[in-house]
Design a protein around this motif. Structure first.
Motif, PDB file in Angstrom:
ATOM      1  N   LEU A 111       7.542  -3.163   6.874  1.00 54.67           N
ATOM      2  CA  LEU A 111       7.987  -3.437   5.472  1.00 54.67           C
ATOM      3  C   LEU A 111       7.175  -2.847   4.453  1.00 54.67           C
ATOM      4  CD1 LEU A 111       8.198  -7.560   6.067  1.00 54.67           C
ATOM      5  CD2 LEU A 111      10.015  -5.969   5.571  1.00 54.67           C
ATOM      6  N   GLY A 112       6.046  -2.112   4.948  1.00 53.53           N
ATOM      7  CA  GLY A 112       5.573  -1.438   3.823  1.00 53.53           C
ATOM      8  C   GLY A 112       5.822  -0.095   3.831  1.00 53.53           C
ATOM      9  N   LEU A 113       6.953   0.387   4.409  1.00 50.84           N
ATOM     10  CA  LEU A 113       7.594   1.644   4.252  1.00 50.84           C
ATOM     11  C   LEU A 113       8.665   1.812   3.150  1.00 50.84           C
ATOM     12  CD1 LEU A 113       7.804   2.668   8.214  1.00 50.84           C
ATOM     13  CD2 LEU A 113       6.138   3.236   6.202  1.00 50.84           C
ATOM     14  N   PRO A 114       8.570   2.674   2.437  1.00 52.95           N
ATOM     15  CA  PRO A 114       9.743   2.607   1.507  1.00 52.95           C
ATOM     16  C   PRO A 114      11.136   2.686   2.015  1.00 52.95           C
ATOM     17  CG  PRO A 114       7.896   4.098   0.812  1.00 52.95           C
ATOM     18  CD  PRO A 114       7.547   3.934   2.145  1.00 52.95           C
ATOM     19  N   GLY A 115      12.052   2.045   1.748  1.00 52.19           N
ATOM     20  CA  GLY A 115      13.534   2.048   2.004  1.00 52.19           C
ATOM     21  C   GLY A 115      13.530   1.007   3.363  1.00 52.19           C
ATOM     22  N   ILE A 116      12.533   0.348   3.699  1.00 55.12           N
ATOM     23  CA  ILE A 116      12.702  -0.552   4.911  1.00 55.12           C
ATOM     24  C   ILE A 116      12.675  -1.900   4.605  1.00 55.12           C
ATOM     25  CG2 ILE A 116      11.958  -1.076   7.159  1.00 55.12           C
ATOM     26  CD1 ILE A 116      13.048   1.486   7.164  1.00 55.12           C
ATOM     27  N   GLY A 117      13.587  -2.753   4.276  1.00 60.48           N
ATOM     28  CA  GLY A 117      13.425  -3.895   4.183  1.00 60.48           C
ATOM     29  C   GLY A 117      13.212  -5.007   5.223  1.00 60.48           C
ATOM     30  N   ASP A 118      13.603  -6.294   4.852  1.00 66.67           N
ATOM     31  CA  ASP A 118      13.326  -7.298   6.032  1.00 66.67           C
ATOM     32  C   ASP A 118      14.461  -7.203   7.192  1.00 66.67           C
ATOM     33  OD1 ASP A 118      12.251  -9.908   7.093  1.00 66.67           O
ATOM     34  OD2 ASP A 118      14.441 -10.467   6.829  1.00 66.67           O
ATOM     35  N   MET A 119      15.705  -7.088   6.952  1.00 73.89           N
ATOM     36  CA  MET A 119      16.622  -6.905   8.100  1.00 73.89           C
ATOM     37  C   MET A 119      16.413  -5.401   8.924  1.00 73.89           C
ATOM     38  SD  MET A 119      19.944  -8.704   6.492  1.00 73.89           S
ATOM     39  CE  MET A 119      20.849  -8.841   8.284  1.00 73.89           C
ATOM     40  N   LYS A 120      16.147  -4.445   8.036  1.00 75.62           N
ATOM     41  CA  LYS A 120      15.694  -3.257   8.883  1.00 75.62           C
ATOM     42  C   LYS A 120      14.637  -3.311   9.569  1.00 75.62           C
ATOM     43  CE  LYS A 120      18.274  -0.145   5.516  1.00 75.62           C
ATOM     44  NZ  LYS A 120      18.089   0.975   4.660  1.00 75.62           N
ATOM     45  N   ASP A 135       1.744  -7.725  12.570  1.00 74.75           N
ATOM     46  CA  ASP A 135       0.869  -6.729  12.191  1.00 74.75           C
ATOM     47  C   ASP A 135       2.079  -5.410  12.180  1.00 74.75           C
ATOM     48  OD1 ASP A 135      -0.915  -4.852  10.965  1.00 74.75           O
ATOM     49  OD2 ASP A 135      -1.063  -4.086  13.008  1.00 74.75           O
ATOM     50  N   LEU A 136       2.963  -5.317  13.191  1.00 73.62           N
ATOM     51  CA  LEU A 136       4.068  -4.272  13.301  1.00 73.62           C
ATOM     52  C   LEU A 136       5.087  -4.609  12.129  1.00 73.62           C
ATOM     53  CD1 LEU A 136       5.748  -2.148  14.701  1.00 73.62           C
ATOM     54  CD2 LEU A 136       6.768  -4.061  16.069  1.00 73.62           C
ATOM     55  N   GLU A 137       5.478  -5.909  11.839  1.00 79.01           N
ATOM     56  CA  GLU A 137       6.441  -6.249  10.887  1.00 79.01           C
ATOM     57  C   GLU A 137       5.844  -5.877   9.727  1.00 79.01           C
ATOM     58  OE1 GLU A 137       9.377  -9.629   9.972  1.00 79.01           O
ATOM     59  OE2 GLU A 137       7.433 -10.393   9.982  1.00 79.01           O
ATOM     60  N   LYS A 138       4.619  -6.060   9.286  1.00 76.86           N
ATOM     61  CA  LYS A 138       3.852  -5.854   8.013  1.00 76.86           C
ATOM     62  C   LYS A 138       3.948  -4.331   7.813  1.00 76.86           C
ATOM     63  CE  LYS A 138      -0.131  -6.166   5.366  1.00 76.86           C
ATOM     64  NZ  LYS A 138      -1.760  -6.854   5.391  1.00 76.86           N
ATOM     65  N   ARG A 139       3.711  -3.642   8.658  1.00 77.50           N
ATOM     66  CA  ARG A 139       3.523  -2.024   8.692  1.00 77.50           C
ATOM     67  C   ARG A 139       5.134  -1.421   8.431  1.00 77.50           C
ATOM     68  NH1 ARG A 139      -0.472   0.749  11.654  1.00 77.50           N
ATOM     69  NH2 ARG A 139      -2.292  -0.607  12.174  1.00 77.50           N
ATOM     70  N   VAL A 163       5.995  10.694   2.544  1.00 77.76           N
ATOM     71  CA  VAL A 163       4.726  10.419   1.860  1.00 77.76           C
ATOM     72  C   VAL A 163       3.836   9.418   2.125  1.00 77.76           C
ATOM     73  CG1 VAL A 163       3.787   9.805  -0.491  1.00 77.76           C
ATOM     74  CG2 VAL A 163       5.400  11.704  -0.439  1.00 77.76           C
ATOM     75  N   ALA A 164       4.669   8.019   2.377  1.00 74.33           N
ATOM     76  CA  ALA A 164       3.994   6.961   2.930  1.00 74.33           C
ATOM     77  C   ALA A 164       3.336   7.064   4.338  1.00 74.33           C
ATOM     78  CB  ALA A 164       4.826   5.759   2.844  1.00 74.33           C
ATOM     79  N   VAL A 165       4.199   7.766   5.203  1.00 68.72           N
ATOM     80  CA  VAL A 165       3.762   8.175   6.647  1.00 68.72           C
ATOM     81  C   VAL A 165       2.538   8.939   6.477  1.00 68.72           C
ATOM     82  CG1 VAL A 165       4.441   9.335   8.576  1.00 68.72           C
ATOM     83  CG2 VAL A 165       6.000   7.718   7.496  1.00 68.72           C
TER      84      VAL A 165
END
Length: 200
Positions: free
Chosen positions: A124-133, A118-122, A96-98
């Protein structure tokens, strides 16, 4: 010299599943969502098995599926994950987010990024993707796909991730080190954030 685009990402031990991760951006993102409390091999084999069960990894199609149908696809034995119902929901939320943010094109998550932060922010904005992922995905995009952005060094992980894996042997060594690290944390009474880092 630009790194050649890989024909596969050796995360599963299955040639078809590994090739799908390298050629289908949605498969790579779904694999990371599933990389929690299961082995790397199990998590990243999931996208191919999901493709076989529902016939597509198109974000628009998955986003619009009846949640019950997607849940059934995850639960059908052998289940796609240790927690199939929860992961079906997370996968649908990712899609849904994509769709809503990137028009259904998962590659735009990184293709449209203007710089490393900006890449990292994008991501991290995805459900299920935290910092380490997110850090691991950044490493894969840079080290395995040869992609680059201004300011990339500021967000590149300073520790080993799946981005350093280029052979099955490297994956085995990575998993062994990760197990040892978690055992060390456990012995010290610290916690390991499996929810964001995934399990091996």
């Amino acid at each position: 010299m630009k790194t050649p685009r890989p024909a596969s990402l050796p995360f599963t031990g299955d040639a078809e599943a590994d090739a799908l991760l390298a050629t289908e951006p949605m498969a790579l993102l779904i694999g990371f969502v599933l990389d929690q409390q299961v082995s790397v091999q199990k998590a990243f084999s999931g996208p191919l098995e999901l493709l076989r069960r529902i016939g597509t990894l198109d974000a628009t199609v998955i986003a619009g599926m009846d949640p019950g149908d997607l849940d059934e696809a995850f639960r059908t034995r052998p289940a796609l994950h240790r927690f199939p119902g929860n992961m079906a929901k997370r996968t649908q939320a990712l899609c849904v987010a994509v769709v809503e943010t990137y028009g259904g094109d998962a590659s735009r998550v990184w293709r449209d990024a203007v710089d490393g932060p900006d890449l990292e922010k994008r991501l991290l904005g995805l459900p299920g993707i935290g910092d380490m992922k997110a850090k691991a995905l950044i490493a894969i995009l840079a080290k395995r796909f040869g992609l680059s952005w201004p300011g990339l060094d500021a967000v590149m992980p300073a520790y080993p991730t799946l981005g350093d894996i280029d052979t099955p042997e490297a994956l085995a060594a990575y998993q062994e080190k990760k197990r040892a690290y978690k055992q060390k944390l456990k012995a010290e009474g610290a916690s390991f954030d499996a929810a964001t880092a995934g399990e091996d």
